[in-house]
Design an enzyme around this catalytic site. Structure first.
Site, PDB file in Angstrom:
ATOM      1  N   GLY A 239       0.752  -1.241   0.000  1.00  0.00           N
ATOM      2  CA  GLY A 239       0.000   0.000   0.000  1.00  0.00           C
ATOM      3  C   GLY A 239       0.783   1.291   0.000  1.00  0.00           C
ATOM      4  O   GLY A 239       0.207   2.358  -0.240  1.00  0.00           O
ATOM      5  N   GLU A 273       3.924  -6.646   1.740  1.00  0.00           N
ATOM      6  CA  GLU A 273       3.445  -7.006   0.395  1.00  0.00           C
ATOM      7  C   GLU A 273       3.489  -5.794  -0.538  1.00  0.00           C
ATOM      8  O   GLU A 273       2.467  -5.412  -1.116  1.00  0.00           O
ATOM      9  CB  GLU A 273       2.005  -7.527   0.485  1.00  0.00           C
ATOM     10  CG  GLU A 273       1.815  -8.717   1.405  1.00  0.00           C
ATOM     11  CD  GLU A 273       0.339  -9.078   1.603  1.00  0.00           C
ATOM     12  OE1 GLU A 273      -0.547  -8.342   1.123  1.00  0.00           O
ATOM     13  OE2 GLU A 273       0.086 -10.109   2.250  1.00  0.00           O
ATOM     14  N   PRO A 274       4.641  -5.181  -0.711  1.00  0.00           N
ATOM     15  CA  PRO A 274       4.697  -3.983  -1.553  1.00  0.00           C
ATOM     16  C   PRO A 274       4.555  -4.335  -3.028  1.00  0.00           C
ATOM     17  O   PRO A 274       5.079  -5.342  -3.486  1.00  0.00           O
ATOM     18  CB  PRO A 274       6.097  -3.430  -1.276  1.00  0.00           C
ATOM     19  CG  PRO A 274       6.915  -4.644  -0.959  1.00  0.00           C
ATOM     20  CD  PRO A 274       5.982  -5.568  -0.221  1.00  0.00           C
ATOM     21  N   ARG A 276       3.253  -1.404  -5.820  1.00  0.00           N
ATOM     22  CA  ARG A 276       3.475  -0.146  -6.524  1.00  0.00           C
ATOM     23  C   ARG A 276       4.804   0.534  -6.172  1.00  0.00           C
ATOM     24  O   ARG A 276       5.500   1.036  -7.047  1.00  0.00           O
ATOM     25  CB  ARG A 276       2.317   0.798  -6.189  1.00  0.00           C
ATOM     26  CG  ARG A 276       2.314   2.056  -6.986  1.00  0.00           C
ATOM     27  CD  ARG A 276       1.259   3.048  -6.488  1.00  0.00           C
ATOM     28  NE  ARG A 276       0.045   2.467  -6.024  1.00  0.00           N
ATOM     29  CZ  ARG A 276      -1.087   2.389  -6.731  1.00  0.00           C
ATOM     30  NH1 ARG A 276      -1.143   2.887  -7.943  1.00  0.00           N
ATOM     31  NH2 ARG A 276      -2.164   1.846  -6.221  1.00  0.00           N
ATOM     32  N   ARG A 312      -5.557   2.971 -15.826  1.00  0.00           N
ATOM     33  CA  ARG A 312      -5.620   3.733 -14.576  1.00  0.00           C
ATOM     34  C   ARG A 312      -6.265   5.116 -14.733  1.00  0.00           C
ATOM     35  O   ARG A 312      -7.119   5.490 -13.917  1.00  0.00           O
ATOM     36  CB  ARG A 312      -4.235   3.854 -13.929  1.00  0.00           C
ATOM     37  CG  ARG A 312      -3.566   2.503 -13.638  1.00  0.00           C
ATOM     38  CD  ARG A 312      -2.365   2.623 -12.723  1.00  0.00           C
ATOM     39  NE  ARG A 312      -2.758   3.002 -11.382  1.00  0.00           N
ATOM     40  CZ  ARG A 312      -2.669   4.211 -10.892  1.00  0.00           C
ATOM     41  NH1 ARG A 312      -2.133   5.172 -11.611  1.00  0.00           N
ATOM     42  NH2 ARG A 312      -3.085   4.477  -9.682  1.00  0.00           N
ATOM     43  N   TYR A 316      -9.624   5.271 -12.562  1.00  0.00           N
ATOM     44  CA  TYR A 316      -9.522   5.987 -11.273  1.00  0.00           C
ATOM     45  C   TYR A 316      -9.370   7.498 -11.445  1.00  0.00           C
ATOM     46  O   TYR A 316      -9.201   8.201 -10.453  1.00  0.00           O
ATOM     47  CB  TYR A 316      -8.296   5.507 -10.486  1.00  0.00           C
ATOM     48  CG  TYR A 316      -8.128   4.016 -10.401  1.00  0.00           C
ATOM     49  CD1 TYR A 316      -9.028   3.216  -9.699  1.00  0.00           C
ATOM     50  CD2 TYR A 316      -7.039   3.393 -11.001  1.00  0.00           C
ATOM     51  CE1 TYR A 316      -8.854   1.850  -9.613  1.00  0.00           C
ATOM     52  CE2 TYR A 316      -6.852   2.022 -10.924  1.00  0.00           C
ATOM     53  CZ  TYR A 316      -7.768   1.261 -10.221  1.00  0.00           C
ATOM     54  OH  TYR A 316      -7.589  -0.087 -10.144  1.00  0.00           O
ATOM     55  N   CYS A 342     -12.949   2.929 -28.819  1.00  0.00           N
ATOM     56  CA  CYS A 342     -14.252   3.565 -29.059  1.00  0.00           C
ATOM     57  C   CYS A 342     -15.012   3.785 -27.760  1.00  0.00           C
ATOM     58  O   CYS A 342     -16.061   3.163 -27.515  1.00  0.00           O
ATOM     59  CB  CYS A 342     -15.050   2.714 -30.026  1.00  0.00           C
ATOM     60  SG  CYS A 342     -14.178   2.564 -31.581  1.00  0.00           S
ATOM     61  N   GLU A 343     -14.488   4.597 -26.914  1.00  0.00           N
ATOM     62  CA  GLU A 343     -15.130   4.971 -25.650  1.00  0.00           C
ATOM     63  C   GLU A 343     -14.685   6.393 -25.323  1.00  0.00           C
ATOM     64  O   GLU A 343     -13.489   6.696 -25.442  1.00  0.00           O
ATOM     65  CB  GLU A 343     -14.625   4.093 -24.484  1.00  0.00           C
ATOM     66  CG  GLU A 343     -14.786   2.626 -24.655  1.00  0.00           C
ATOM     67  CD  GLU A 343     -15.880   2.026 -23.783  1.00  0.00           C
ATOM     68  OE1 GLU A 343     -16.526   2.777 -23.027  1.00  0.00           O
ATOM     69  OE2 GLU A 343     -16.081   0.823 -23.908  1.00  0.00           O
ATOM     70  N   TYR A 371       0.418  -1.847 -12.130  1.00  0.00           N
ATOM     71  CA  TYR A 371      -0.972  -1.883 -12.578  1.00  0.00           C
ATOM     72  C   TYR A 371      -1.117  -1.281 -13.977  1.00  0.00           C
ATOM     73  O   TYR A 371      -2.106  -0.642 -14.294  1.00  0.00           O
ATOM     74  CB  TYR A 371      -1.886  -1.178 -11.562  1.00  0.00           C
ATOM     75  CG  TYR A 371      -1.687  -1.704 -10.161  1.00  0.00           C
ATOM     76  CD1 TYR A 371      -2.150  -2.981  -9.829  1.00  0.00           C
ATOM     77  CD2 TYR A 371      -0.993  -0.982  -9.191  1.00  0.00           C
ATOM     78  CE1 TYR A 371      -1.950  -3.496  -8.560  1.00  0.00           C
ATOM     79  CE2 TYR A 371      -0.781  -1.495  -7.920  1.00  0.00           C
ATOM     80  CZ  TYR A 371      -1.265  -2.748  -7.609  1.00  0.00           C
ATOM     81  OH  TYR A 371      -1.054  -3.261  -6.362  1.00  0.00           O
TER      82      TYR A 371
HETATM   83  N1  LLP Z   1      -1.532  -6.895  -0.708  1.00  0.00           N
HETATM   84  C1  LLP Z   1      -2.851  -6.987  -0.951  1.00  0.00           C
HETATM   85  C2  LLP Z   1      -3.659  -7.937  -0.185  1.00  0.00           C
HETATM   86  C3  LLP Z   1      -3.432  -6.152  -1.917  1.00  0.00           C
HETATM   87  O1  LLP Z   1      -4.735  -6.233  -2.151  1.00  0.00           O
HETATM   88  C4  LLP Z   1      -2.620  -5.245  -2.648  1.00  0.00           C
HETATM   89  C5  LLP Z   1      -3.200  -4.387  -3.686  1.00  0.00           C
HETATM   90  C6  LLP Z   1      -1.236  -5.226  -2.371  1.00  0.00           C
HETATM   91  C7  LLP Z   1      -0.731  -6.045  -1.389  1.00  0.00           C
HETATM   92  C8  LLP Z   1      -0.291  -4.314  -3.094  1.00  0.00           C
HETATM   93  O2  LLP Z   1      -0.600  -2.974  -2.901  1.00  0.00           O
HETATM   94  P1  LLP Z   1       0.402  -1.841  -3.389  1.00  0.00           P
HETATM   95  O3  LLP Z   1       1.658  -1.942  -2.562  1.00  0.00           O
HETATM   96  O4  LLP Z   1       0.681  -2.054  -4.823  1.00  0.00           O
HETATM   97  O5  LLP Z   1      -0.349  -0.597  -3.138  1.00  0.00           O
HETATM   98  N2  LLP Z   1      -5.216  -1.198  -9.561  1.00  0.00           N
HETATM   99  C9  LLP Z   1      -5.063  -0.183  -8.542  1.00  0.00           C
HETATM  100  C10 LLP Z   1      -4.430  -0.744  -7.285  1.00  0.00           C
HETATM  101  C11 LLP Z   1      -5.173  -1.920  -6.705  1.00  0.00           C
HETATM  102  C12 LLP Z   1      -4.474  -2.504  -5.505  1.00  0.00           C
HETATM  103  C13 LLP Z   1      -5.096  -3.768  -5.083  1.00  0.00           C
HETATM  104  N3  LLP Z   1      -4.435  -4.408  -3.986  1.00  0.00           N
HETATM  105  C14 LLP Z   1      -4.265   0.962  -9.126  1.00  0.00           C
HETATM  106  O6  LLP Z   1      -3.875   0.906 -10.282  1.00  0.00           O
HETATM  107  O7  LLP Z   1      -4.068   1.974  -8.456  1.00  0.00           O
END
Ligand code: LLP
Length: 419
Positions: A239, A273-274, A276, A312, A316, A342-343, A371
């Protein structure tokens, strides 16, 4: 820090000219920097050196097996959400003992696959799932490592679509119900209750939600231990955000510093769990300008990448910087940068002020490593674009551009339509 920058007005990725890659592979394409990926992984992982931990890369952010292999080489584990991601992680050579499996909807075949692989633990998201995992493990004559994903009910202060730790989200088990769920789990013979996990949301740009979440989990772990449940792993999820535009997320070292005191006392192996924060700024999407036009006084730049390649902005309303691959002396214009789909929702940027472009110019959509490709699709029957990995002055196509044949792979015209 990333390795994208200009040298004499040409955009480079490490020591490789982006224009040269475009000439070799055509457009559009994703381009990743190996040095940036490595650097980001190391910065994150080493920030937590003081506590036992496993950095489990969130495969959903970027699932290319070459990228996963790179993190395996760095000693990383993986955070998965499907059987397909497990398949990829294994192909990349991950040590199953460093794999956690999250997600609200695990199917029996996926549970079996993970059990046979011998992953570290399932992050379980409902009581029914506990029962399923117990039953499948019994059938296979093994014990499944589990942790419950608890919903700490903290507000990550991010986009509603990517906040996951609030009470009303579909994720995890309600904080209040979690003690009872743990008691039930501890009574199931084929479960080894190892951990507690949470994930509060994505693109989080403040430290306080993580501190709040840890405080809540810490209290839960204390209660569980005093009730005789030996918690050995604490998974804080992913996150941590990145800078797309003006955001100022805390660097991993600050995040680590804020939680390490509390973490050390807990005598757990920490799991992170990184996604992004490791890959986001290590990748770009390169696209070519097809046309420019003006409709009703509004300027449009039509490029050859669309929402199917990078969803994205459409999904979003997210901001991604767009820069010319070759810098030229040109007056600035304000335009929508749109794709061929076409959107009306097919845009990479709206009302963006950038130096004027002409047909055939190359544009780089920055911060597209997370992503990006992993959320791409074949909508409008557009072959998915190649992924290219740069290392110093060389590059490798780590996923080929799809062909028209790839588009219809697996399709069949039934007999009754053959005549
Ligand atoms: N762990 C779990 C259980 C998750 O659901 C996620 C992301 C992560 C780790 C990794 O999160 P990060 O470190 O990447 O923030 N598609 C969206 C983001 C969806 C994230 C879903 N879960 C975007 O493009 O912003």
């Amino acid at each position: 820090m990333n390795h994208f920058g200009y040298k004499q007005d040409q955009l480079f990725c490490e020591e490789t000219s982006v224009e040269e890659v475009a000439r070799a592979v055509g457009t559009p394409f994703y381009l990743y920097s190996c040095r940036t990926l490595q650097h980001h992984f190391r910065v994150f992982d080493s920030a937590f050196a003081e506590v036992p931990h496993i950095t489990c890369f969130a495969v959903k952010a970027n699932s290319n097996t070459a990228i996963l292999r790179l993190f395996v080489r760095e000693g990383g584990g993986m955070d998965l959400v499907s059987g397909g991601e497990l398949y990829r992680a294994l192909k990349a050579g991950v040590d199953p003992a460093k794999v956690v499996y999250s997600g609200v909807g695990k199917r029996d075949d996926e549970i079996d696959y993970a059990l046979q692989t011998g992953i570290l633990m399932f992050n379980v998201e409902s009581e029914q799932e506990l029962e399923r995992i117990n039953a499948r493990a019994q059938r296979l004559g093994i014990r499944a490592g589990v942790g419950l994903r608890v919903n700490p009910d903290v507000d990550p202060q991010t986009h509603p679509h990517i906040s996951t730790g609030l009470r009303e989200n579909k994720f995890g088990i309600d904080g209040e119900g979690s003690l009872a769920a743990y008691r039930r789990a501890a009574g199931m013979k084929h479960l080894d209750v190892k951990g507690v996990s949470c994930h509060i949301g994505s693109q989080v740009t403040k430290i306080s939600p993580f501190i709040d979440a840890l405080a809540r989990l810490k209290e839960l772990v204390r209660q569980l231990r005093s009730g005789g449940i030996a918690i050995r792993y604490l998974d804080l999820g992913g996150g941590l955000g990145i800078t797309y535009n003006q955001e100022t997320p805390p660097p991993p070292a600050d995040y680590a510093r804020a939680i390490i005191g509390a973490a050390r006392e807990m005598e757990c192996t920490f799991i992170f769990e990184p996604g992004r924060v490791i890959v986001g700024n290590a990748g770009i999407l390169v696209s070519r300008v097809l046309y420019t036009k003006e409709n009703g006084g509004k300027k449009f730049i039509i490029v050859d990448a669309g929402m199917n390649d990078l969803i994205r902005p459409s999904l979003y309303g997210s901001f991604q910087h767009i820069q010319p691959v070759t810098r030229r002396e040109r007056a600035e214009i304000t335009a929508d940068v749109v794709g061929p789909i076409c959107e009306s929702g097919d845009f990479l940027a709206k009302g963006r002020t950038i130096p004027a472009v002409v047909r055939d110019d190359l544009l780089a959509v920055m911060s597209a490593g997370a992503y990006g490709f992993s959320m791409s699709s074949n909508y409008n029957s557009r072959p998915r674009v190649p992924e290219v990995l740069v290392r110093d002055d060389g590059f490798t196509v780590i996923r080929k551009r799809e062909s028209y044949d790839d588009l219809i792979h697996g399709e069949e015209i039934p007999d009754f339509l053959q005549r």
